[in-house]
Design a protein around this motif. Structure first.
Motif, PDB file in Angstrom:
ATOM      1  N   GLY A  79      -1.312  -6.481   1.699  1.00 34.79           N
ATOM      2  CA  GLY A  79      -1.589  -5.259   2.431  1.00 34.79           C
ATOM      3  C   GLY A  79      -1.386  -5.424   3.932  1.00 34.79           C
ATOM      4  O   GLY A  79      -0.870  -4.526   4.605  1.00 34.79           O
ATOM      5  N   ILE A  80      -1.797  -6.573   4.500  1.00 29.09           N
ATOM      6  CA  ILE A  80      -1.609  -6.813   5.933  1.00 29.09           C
ATOM      7  C   ILE A  80      -0.126  -6.769   6.290  1.00 29.09           C
ATOM      8  O   ILE A  80       0.276  -6.132   7.271  1.00 29.09           O
ATOM      9  CB  ILE A  80      -2.187  -8.177   6.365  1.00 29.09           C
ATOM     10  N   PHE A  81       0.689  -7.451   5.506  1.00 28.52           N
ATOM     11  CA  PHE A  81       2.126  -7.479   5.804  1.00 28.52           C
ATOM     12  C   PHE A  81       2.754  -6.101   5.663  1.00 28.52           C
ATOM     13  O   PHE A  81       3.620  -5.718   6.467  1.00 28.52           O
ATOM     14  CB  PHE A  81       2.828  -8.489   4.890  1.00 28.52           C
ATOM     15  N   LEU A  82       2.349  -5.347   4.646  1.00 27.43           N
ATOM     16  CA  LEU A  82       2.891  -4.001   4.484  1.00 27.43           C
ATOM     17  C   LEU A  82       2.475  -3.102   5.640  1.00 27.43           C
ATOM     18  O   LEU A  82       3.273  -2.273   6.118  1.00 27.43           O
ATOM     19  CB  LEU A  82       2.427  -3.411   3.150  1.00 27.43           C
ATOM     20  N   MET A  83       1.233  -3.238   6.114  1.00 27.41           N
ATOM     21  CA  MET A  83       0.807  -2.481   7.289  1.00 27.41           C
ATOM     22  C   MET A  83       1.680  -2.816   8.490  1.00 27.41           C
ATOM     23  O   MET A  83       2.082  -1.936   9.257  1.00 27.41           O
ATOM     24  CB  MET A  83      -0.664  -2.782   7.610  1.00 27.41           C
ATOM     25  N   GLY A  84       1.966  -4.109   8.666  1.00 29.76           N
ATOM     26  CA  GLY A  84       2.739  -4.526   9.820  1.00 29.76           C
ATOM     27  C   GLY A  84       4.168  -4.045   9.787  1.00 29.76           C
ATOM     28  O   GLY A  84       4.708  -3.573  10.790  1.00 29.76           O
ATOM     29  N   ILE A  85       4.799  -4.134   8.629  1.00 27.73           N
ATOM     30  CA  ILE A  85       6.226  -3.843   8.529  1.00 27.73           C
ATOM     31  C   ILE A  85       6.505  -2.358   8.335  1.00 27.73           C
ATOM     32  O   ILE A  85       7.495  -1.830   8.863  1.00 27.73           O
ATOM     33  CB  ILE A  85       6.836  -4.672   7.376  1.00 27.73           C
ATOM     34  N   ALA A 130      -2.630  -4.093  -7.875  1.00 28.20           N
ATOM     35  CA  ALA A 130      -2.128  -2.744  -7.605  1.00 28.20           C
ATOM     36  C   ALA A 130      -3.198  -1.871  -6.968  1.00 28.20           C
ATOM     37  O   ALA A 130      -2.879  -0.886  -6.289  1.00 28.20           O
ATOM     38  CB  ALA A 130      -1.625  -2.105  -8.898  1.00 28.20           C
ATOM     39  N   LEU A 131      -4.461  -2.195  -7.155  1.00 26.47           N
ATOM     40  CA  LEU A 131      -5.560  -1.452  -6.530  1.00 26.47           C
ATOM     41  C   LEU A 131      -5.932  -2.042  -5.174  1.00 26.47           C
ATOM     42  O   LEU A 131      -6.175  -1.303  -4.212  1.00 26.47           O
ATOM     43  CB  LEU A 131      -6.780  -1.446  -7.439  1.00 26.47           C
ATOM     44  N   THR A 132      -5.966  -3.362  -5.073  1.00 24.90           N
ATOM     45  CA  THR A 132      -6.417  -3.992  -3.830  1.00 24.90           C
ATOM     46  C   THR A 132      -5.441  -3.771  -2.677  1.00 24.90           C
ATOM     47  O   THR A 132      -5.858  -3.639  -1.523  1.00 24.90           O
ATOM     48  CB  THR A 132      -6.638  -5.499  -4.036  1.00 24.90           C
ATOM     49  N   ILE A 133      -4.164  -3.725  -2.960  1.00 23.25           N
ATOM     50  CA  ILE A 133      -3.163  -3.560  -1.894  1.00 23.25           C
ATOM     51  C   ILE A 133      -3.323  -2.209  -1.185  1.00 23.25           C
ATOM     52  O   ILE A 133      -3.484  -2.165   0.042  1.00 23.25           O
ATOM     53  CB  ILE A 133      -1.738  -3.743  -2.447  1.00 23.25           C
ATOM     54  N   PRO A 134      -3.274  -1.073  -1.912  1.00 15.33           N
ATOM     55  CA  PRO A 134      -3.452   0.207  -1.200  1.00 15.33           C
ATOM     56  C   PRO A 134      -4.838   0.363  -0.583  1.00 15.33           C
ATOM     57  O   PRO A 134      -4.983   1.060   0.424  1.00 15.33           O
ATOM     58  CB  PRO A 134      -3.200   1.257  -2.287  1.00 15.33           C
ATOM     59  N   THR A 135      -5.856  -0.279  -1.164  1.00 15.06           N
ATOM     60  CA  THR A 135      -7.192  -0.226  -0.559  1.00 15.06           C
ATOM     61  C   THR A 135      -7.171  -0.816   0.840  1.00 15.06           C
ATOM     62  O   THR A 135      -7.693  -0.228   1.798  1.00 15.06           O
ATOM     63  CB  THR A 135      -8.209  -0.988  -1.429  1.00 15.06           C
ATOM     64  N   ALA A 136      -6.555  -1.988   0.984  1.00 19.07           N
ATOM     65  CA  ALA A 136      -6.459  -2.621   2.302  1.00 19.07           C
ATOM     66  C   ALA A 136      -5.628  -1.781   3.261  1.00 19.07           C
ATOM     67  O   ALA A 136      -5.986  -1.613   4.438  1.00 19.07           O
ATOM     68  CB  ALA A 136      -5.846  -4.018   2.156  1.00 19.07           C
ATOM     69  N   VAL A 137      -4.521  -1.222   2.777  1.00 20.07           N
ATOM     70  CA  VAL A 137      -3.639  -0.435   3.639  1.00 20.07           C
ATOM     71  C   VAL A 137      -4.338   0.828   4.125  1.00 20.07           C
ATOM     72  O   VAL A 137      -4.296   1.173   5.321  1.00 20.07           O
ATOM     73  CB  VAL A 137      -2.334  -0.082   2.899  1.00 20.07           C
ATOM     74  N   LEU A 138      -4.997   1.549   3.240  1.00 23.05           N
ATOM     75  CA  LEU A 138      -5.678   2.789   3.619  1.00 23.05           C
ATOM     76  C   LEU A 138      -6.824   2.518   4.592  1.00 23.05           C
ATOM     77  O   LEU A 138      -7.007   3.249   5.577  1.00 23.05           O
ATOM     78  CB  LEU A 138      -6.196   3.504   2.374  1.00 23.05           C
TER      79      LEU A 138
END
Length: 514
Positions: A412-418, A457-465
């Motif tokens: 999630g951190i990397f997706l937020m950054g990129i 699949a749940l933890t990734i969007p949780t971190a991003v949101l």
């Protein structure tokens, strides 16, 4: 194990140590030790990528899966392809193009030092928990097929892995991974040969028996989120998990950044996936043939199943010589994962913590510290394996859960950054911390108990949101923390003129308008 078998294992061990010693003469600085000076051939890196994930559990679990479920496990390789494809499209240009040593250096460039440390710390927790399990699992198998005491097996596997890892650095790790992956195929071939020659009618008879037992199916198109053997779950549920592992795991990223350029890294990743596909298919084929073997030959006790099928076959059916190759293959599969774990942990602790915070005031150079850390964590891994042996607990469900808890938010951190230029440093940091806390609480009280492979699949969007939401209460990121660091802002970074002291990213400098 006869004399010839022990001789085969000994020769393999001598070759591995020789590779480490040959590589040691070239390890004069941290760039050579951590990245091989980016001169390693892409095909060797590609084979090392898959060898790293192909542990002793893979070599034992594959035949067990083939015996019980035929070729259905092969569907997960499509999920791996999805994960690797996303890494190639989103992450690879940043990892290789920015000339990084660890993946988490990107997080400081894009956010700040505390976010980098958080990312590296999440990875360390993931690998440290896994290291003891890797050593224990490999040692159990070695003990079973050789007759050695389990404690002695743990010491042999652990010490052997430490010696050649600390001696030769990433160059030794990559080249021994190539040897180890080749040895794995030799071992699988020896097992298939023994099974074919153990029945009248050979391969045809084994294949027919497997077909009669419904072990030849390759695809299951049914929709069942709880069933890892259904194609949608294998493709998407496992694919997202594979994206987290391949995109945030320093064990994989360290291979990418050891390539000379982005095209070489891309070819290495694709070769790694294809080699993994062939390797998994070979282990499943061995399991399918073992099903045919024991269908035609009584002798497999009801108490033996899953991971225990191949060791039982080695002990009771495989002739002298072939046993040595199979045991050497198990050693190879174990050490290709252990050496990578040790080296990646050392790299992260040295680059992301020692070099970042302590090196300026220390009398020890980074290369010495890196080697010392490999020894320290190797010893801790051995002690952890002894602890696991004393508890006799089932680690697989725990490790899957543990991986999702830390690698999901880390992705999630990397997706937020990129992908999200509006996310700032505080949003990325506190959003990820909050996501980990929520996931841990949800796991403990049972909210997430039945998600299985879909947990990532749940933890990734949780971190991003959470990260995006927190960012809305703060300033927009500085131009310097975005330029060349997101897919939307590809212009090169610049150095501010007349404004010294901007080594750390600031949320309110040179703001973009959104």
């Amino acid at each position: 194990m006869g004399t010839l078998d022990w001789l085969i294992v000994a020769v393999y061990g001598v070759i591995v140590i020789a590779i480490g010693l040959a590589a040691s003469g070239k390890q004069n600085n941290t760039d050579e030790y951590f990245r091989g000076s980016r001169q390693l051939p892409w095909w060797a890196v590609g084979l090392s990528i898959i060898a790293t994930s192909f542990s002793a559990a893979s070599l034992l679990g594959g035949p067990g899966q083939g015996y019980g479920h035929g070729f259905l496990w092969l569907q997960l390789q499509l999920g791996d392809l999805l994960g690797y494809g996303l890494v190639i499209g989103l992450f690879l240009p940043f990892f290789v193009g920015l000339n990084l040593t660890t993946a988490y250096e990107y997080l400081e460039k894009r956010f700040d030092a505390k976010t980098r440390s958080l990312g590296s710390f999440c990875f360390l927790l993931f690998v440290i928990s896994r290291l003891g399990a890797l050593l224990f699992g490999a040692s159990v198998v070695v003990s079973t097929v050789t007759g050695l005491d389990l404690a002695i097996a743990i010491l042999i596997v652990g010490i052997f892995s430490i010696v050649y890892t600390v001696t030769g650095g990433i160059t030794a790790v990559v080249w021994t991974d190539v040897l180890q992956f080749a040895m794995i195929f030799v071992g699988i071939g020896a097992g298939i040969w023994a099974a074919i020659n153990g029945v009248e009618g050979g391969f045809g008879a084994l294949w027919q028996a497997a077909g009669e037992g419904d072990k030849l199916a390759v695809v299951d198109l049914s929709w069942d989120p709880d069933n890892l053997y259904s194609l949608p779950t294998a493709l998407f549920g496992y694919g997202i998990f594979a994206f987290a592992v391949a995109g945030t795991n320093q064990q994989s990223v360290q291979r990418y950044v050891s390539c000379a350029d982005v095209p070489s890294a891309r070819k290495a990743i694709l070769l790694g996936w294809f080699s993994g596909f062939i390797g998994v298919a070979a282990t499943l084929l061995l399991g399918v043939l073992l099903f045919g073997f024991y269908s035609l030959n009584a002798g497999l006790p009801e108490t033996v199943g899953g991971d225990g099928i191949l060791p039982f076959f080695i002990v009771n059916q495989v002739p002298v010589g072939a046993s040595g190759f199979l045991v050497a293959a198990i050693f190879a599969a174990a050490m290709s994962s252990i050496d990578s774990a040790l080296h990646s942990v050392s790299t992260c602790m040295t680059v992301d913590f020692y070099d970042r915070y302590f090196a300026k005031n220390s009398k020890y150079d980074s290369l010495t510290v890196a080697k010392f850390l490999i020894i320290v964590w190797g010893i801790l891994g051995i002690l952890s394996a002894f602890y696991v042996a004393s508890t006799e607990q089932d680690l697989l469900p725990f490790l899957v859960t543990y991986s999702a808890i830390f690698l999901g938010p880390l992705l999630g951190i990397f997706l937020m950054g990129i992908l999200l230029p509006r996310v700032n440093a505080n949003g990325a940091f506190y959003g990820t911390v909050a996501a980990v806390i929520l996931i841990v609480i949800g796991t403990e009280i049972g909210w997430l108990g039945n998600l299985g492979i879909w947990r990532s699949a749940l933890t990734i969007p949780t971190a991003v949101l959470l990260g995006y939401g927190i960012s809305l209460f703060g300033g927009t990121p500085s131009r310097r923390s975005l330029a060349g660091l997101t897919i939307w802002t590809k212009e090169p970074a610049f150095k501010p003129i007349g404004r010294p002291g901007l080594e750390d990213n600031r949320d309110n400098d040179d703001e973009y308008d959104y």
